[in-house]
Design a protein around this motif. Structure first.
Motif: not given
Length: 235
Positions: A12-13, A37, A86, A108
């Motif tokens: 993620t991110g 993302s 993330a 987040v």
């Protein structure tokens, strides 16, 4: 050493910074990478480089998260690794923070990690294997001025991961938390590449190598926690 060849990893991110560096490195080690993302254009470019899967999703949205896992399984038929990278942050005296900013950071950093883990833990339990790697922050272990909200979110994330680690260990599932210090990346809307920061900060690739290190530990070994700092940073 655990061979990452043909293992499937969600990152993620992943569109830039630590997430991008991690996705690229895992792909180089033979893993199939699912890059996640909210930035569609950057994701597509990354997926081309990794020859993996790009999924535009918000880790704060449970439907999006469930779709990420479902698409991964549909495309690859398996899932071995989750890298929760993330994260967002901003820094001001406590009284200057709006409650909406508190919600954004906790959504987040904490809720996003919670939702991703919630979505994959049942699968990992069923197959009695799997590795969750979370990119936290050294501020989960220390406090500093103007870091009230970000530090609180990272402490909450760290506590959640610590409890999860104890819950899933009997199922053969590993949970590793990496605590970076100063990293020259896009965090807090900063532009990386400042020559001065290159002397005092870690690079995203340094954290990616830390992720690789914990993932490649032998099957009977789990790296529970890994703190990593530039040598110039006081701890």
């Amino acid at each position: 050493m655990n061979d990452l060849t043909n293992q499937v990893a969600i990152v993620t991110g992943a569109s830039r910074g630590i997430g991008k560096a991690t996705a690229l490195l895992l792909a180089m080690q033979g893993a199939s990478v699912v890059a996640v993302s909210r930035s569609t254009d950057e994701l597509e470019e990354l997926a081309h480089k990794t020859r993996g899967l790009a999924i535009t999703a918000d880790v704060c949205d449970e439907i999006d998260v469930q779709n990420v896992v479902a698409e991964t399984l549909r495309h690859y038929g398996r899932l071995d690794i989750l890298v929760c990278n993330a994260g967002v942050g901003s820094f001001s005296p406590l009284e200057e923070f709006e409650s909406a900013e508190w919600d954004r950071i906790f959504d987040v950093n904490v809720k996003g990690t919670f939702l991703m883990c919630k979505a994959i833990v049942p699968l990992f339990k069923e197959q009695r294997r799997g590795h969750i790697v979370a990119i936290a922050s050294d501020v989960a272990k220390r406090t500093f001025p103007n870091g009230t909200v970000y530090g609180a979110s990272k402490s909450a994330q760290d506590a959640m991961l610590g409890s999860l680690r104890k819950e899933v260990r009997p199922f053969g599932i590993k949970v590793s938390t990496i605590y970076p210090g100063l990293v020259d990346t896009y965090f807090n809307d900063r532009q990386p590449g400042n020559p001065e920061l290159e002397k005092t900060h870690l690079k995203p690739s340094d954290i990616a190598q830390a992720v690789r290190y914990v993932l490649e530990a032998p099957a009977h070994v789990v790296v529970d926690e890994l703190m990593i700092h530039p040598i110039t940073q006081e701890w």
